[in-house]
Design a protein around this motif. Structure first.
Motif, PDB file in Angstrom:
ATOM      1  N   LYS A 209      58.148  -9.856  18.885  1.00 48.84           N
ATOM      2  CA  LYS A 209      58.731 -10.620  17.783  1.00 48.84           C
ATOM      3  C   LYS A 209      58.202 -12.056  17.711  1.00 48.84           C
ATOM      4  O   LYS A 209      58.641 -12.846  16.887  1.00 48.84           O
ATOM      5  CB  LYS A 209      60.255 -10.622  17.895  1.00 48.84           C
ATOM      6  CG  LYS A 209      60.838  -9.214  17.879  1.00 48.84           C
ATOM      7  CD  LYS A 209      62.343  -9.215  17.940  1.00 48.84           C
ATOM      8  CE  LYS A 209      62.878  -7.788  18.041  1.00 48.84           C
ATOM      9  NZ  LYS A 209      62.442  -6.934  16.923  1.00 48.84           N
ATOM     10  N   ASN A 211      55.239 -14.789  16.998  1.00 50.74           N
ATOM     11  CA  ASN A 211      53.972 -14.935  16.273  1.00 50.74           C
ATOM     12  C   ASN A 211      53.441 -16.344  16.453  1.00 50.74           C
ATOM     13  O   ASN A 211      54.126 -17.218  16.992  1.00 50.74           O
ATOM     14  CB  ASN A 211      54.133 -14.580  14.783  1.00 50.74           C
ATOM     15  CG  ASN A 211      55.093 -15.507  14.064  1.00 50.74           C
ATOM     16  OD1 ASN A 211      54.876 -16.718  13.986  1.00 50.74           O
ATOM     17  ND2 ASN A 211      56.177 -14.940  13.522  1.00 50.74           N
ATOM     18  N   THR A 214      55.611 -19.380  15.404  1.00 47.92           N
ATOM     19  CA  THR A 214      56.964 -19.570  15.934  1.00 47.92           C
ATOM     20  C   THR A 214      57.080 -20.957  16.568  1.00 47.92           C
ATOM     21  O   THR A 214      56.208 -21.371  17.334  1.00 47.92           O
ATOM     22  CB  THR A 214      57.304 -18.495  16.979  1.00 47.92           C
ATOM     23  OG1 THR A 214      57.134 -17.200  16.394  1.00 47.92           O
ATOM     24  CG2 THR A 214      58.743 -18.641  17.446  1.00 47.92           C
ATOM     25  N   ARG A 230      49.477 -21.386  20.591  1.00 51.47           N
ATOM     26  CA  ARG A 230      49.027 -20.621  19.425  1.00 51.47           C
ATOM     27  C   ARG A 230      47.789 -19.773  19.737  1.00 51.47           C
ATOM     28  O   ARG A 230      47.739 -18.582  19.415  1.00 51.47           O
ATOM     29  CB  ARG A 230      48.745 -21.569  18.257  1.00 51.47           C
ATOM     30  CG  ARG A 230      48.239 -20.856  17.005  1.00 51.47           C
ATOM     31  CD  ARG A 230      47.928 -21.840  15.878  1.00 51.47           C
ATOM     32  NE  ARG A 230      47.313 -21.133  14.755  1.00 51.47           N
ATOM     33  CZ  ARG A 230      47.985 -20.483  13.822  1.00 51.47           C
ATOM     34  NH1 ARG A 230      49.300 -20.448  13.875  1.00 51.47           N
ATOM     35  NH2 ARG A 230      47.347 -19.873  12.839  1.00 51.47           N
ATOM     36  N   LEU A 234      47.469 -15.505  19.784  1.00 54.90           N
ATOM     37  CA  LEU A 234      46.466 -14.746  19.034  1.00 54.90           C
ATOM     38  C   LEU A 234      45.583 -13.932  19.972  1.00 54.90           C
ATOM     39  O   LEU A 234      45.270 -12.772  19.700  1.00 54.90           O
ATOM     40  CB  LEU A 234      45.612 -15.711  18.201  1.00 54.90           C
ATOM     41  CG  LEU A 234      46.367 -16.479  17.099  1.00 54.90           C
ATOM     42  CD1 LEU A 234      45.464 -17.535  16.467  1.00 54.90           C
ATOM     43  CD2 LEU A 234      46.885 -15.510  16.033  1.00 54.90           C
ATOM     44  N   GLN A 237      47.024 -10.523  21.314  1.00 57.18           N
ATOM     45  CA  GLN A 237      47.458  -9.536  20.329  1.00 57.18           C
ATOM     46  C   GLN A 237      47.110  -8.113  20.753  1.00 57.18           C
ATOM     47  O   GLN A 237      47.865  -7.170  20.500  1.00 57.18           O
ATOM     48  CB  GLN A 237      46.837  -9.833  18.963  1.00 57.18           C
ATOM     49  CG  GLN A 237      47.360  -8.942  17.835  1.00 57.18           C
ATOM     50  CD  GLN A 237      48.869  -9.042  17.652  1.00 57.18           C
ATOM     51  OE1 GLN A 237      49.412 -10.152  17.596  1.00 57.18           O
ATOM     52  NE2 GLN A 237      49.554  -7.916  17.551  1.00 57.18           N
TER      53      GLN A 237
END
Length: 325
Positions: A209, A211, A214, A230, A234, A237
């Motif tokens: 949940k 991303n 956030t 961040r 990514l 993922q």
């Protein structure tokens, strides 16, 4: 809820980490709601609750004690202590200091004993044998039923265990943090010690949940845990894609697959995910009913071996939180 053994303590296969009700993840529920959630966790089959004197400066122990008071004889409570360098010394002085911390915790919890008492982190200035001696005395006094260490090394475990057998080791462990698989978990298996992973969902990352956009505020530790940067969100993922794929195959959630993977590993592993929403608590505890086949587990392991995990969680990074506005 299936049961598991931490040496001689029988607990639910998944416990509840209660820290987040008081601090560590931003604003939480009010006291009455928190008490309600803890009791609802018990109604869902959880019998293992984790707290510490340092969570909310003792307020978390008070909360957990009040919540569990009506069912005290049906649950296992674990709490933790830290003592300053000045409180150590001779065995007599160290025992006096540790007993003082325990007595304060018992008062806040409203109980005459706790089932499991952890040294919250190993103090490198104090021999682990000295702490183990103190734990043996507290066990003989009936104030604790068992004891444990947190984030300890294999050597520290073996040395302490030789003095007073350890009940459990509580350390960080998840699909994203597997450093203890090499030596600590095998040592626990050899010595009959339980292993209790904290942050088994990587502070919520493995829920699927999170991303890259956030935002976290206040005392939320995710502000300083690097896996929540961040670029790392990514980069990770592919890991989330893997557990999401298996979750869809099993009719489960990514969080449940992450916990089921852990439960499949060893039968003495008992994770203690924390959550402050009933839906999430139910989801996490429900992972005990998600069984991976040997083939599915092997597939996950093979895929994980190809994935590089970016970022981590360290005590040093979390200490930076106090300086952030």
């Amino acid at each position: 809820m299936p049961k598991r053994k931490l040496r001689n303590l029988e607990v639910s296969a998944i416990g509840l980490g209660c820290m987040g009700f008081s601090h560590g993840y931003g604003p939480g529920p009010d006291k009455n709601e928190a008490i309600k959630l803890i009791r609802q966790a018990y109604d869902l089959g959880c019998t293992f609750f984790d707290t510490a004197e340092g969570y909310g400066l003792g307020s978390n122990e008070e909360l957990v004690g009040e919540a569990l008071k009506p069912i005290r004889d049906k649950v296992i409570i674990a709490t933790k202590f830290r003592v300053a360098d000045s409180e150590y010394g001779s065995k007599k002085k160290t025992l006096r200091s540790v007993r003082s911390h325990l007595d304060a915790s018992l008062k806040r919890l409203g109980t005459e004993h706790v089932e499991l008492y952890y040294q919250h982190r190993i103090n490198k200035n104090v021999p682990v044998e000295e702490i183990a001696y103190c734990m043996g005395e507290l066990i003989r006094e009936g104030k604790i039923l068992g004891w444990g260490q947190s984030q300890s090394t294999e050597d520290e475990i073996r040395r302490a265990h030789a003095v007073t057998p350890l009940t459990a080791i509580q350390s960080e462990y998840s699909i994203m943090e597997r450093m203890f698989e090499k030596d600590v978990i095998p040592a626990c298996e050899e010595l009959g010690i339980g292993f209790v992973p904290f942050s088994p969902l990587a502070s919520g990352f493995l829920s699927g949940k999170v991303n890259a956009d956030t935002q976290y505020v206040g005392d939320d530790v995710r502000r300083v845990i690097t896996r929540f940067n961040r670029e790392n969100i990514l980069a990770n993922q592919s890991l989330l894609d893997l557990i999401t794929r298996f979750a869809e195959m099993k009719g489960a959630t990514p969080a449940q697959i992450s916990l089921a993977w852990m439960l499949h590993k060893k039968d003495f592993i008992v994770p203690i995910p924390g959550s402050r929403k009933l839906e999430r608590i139910g989801e996490n505890l429900g992972a005990a009913d998600v069984e991976l086949t040997e083939e599915e587990f092997t597939q996950i392991e093979a895929e994980l071996a190809k994935i590089e995990v970016h970022g981590n969680r360290t005590d040093e990074d979390i200490a930076k939180l106090r300086w952030l506005k």
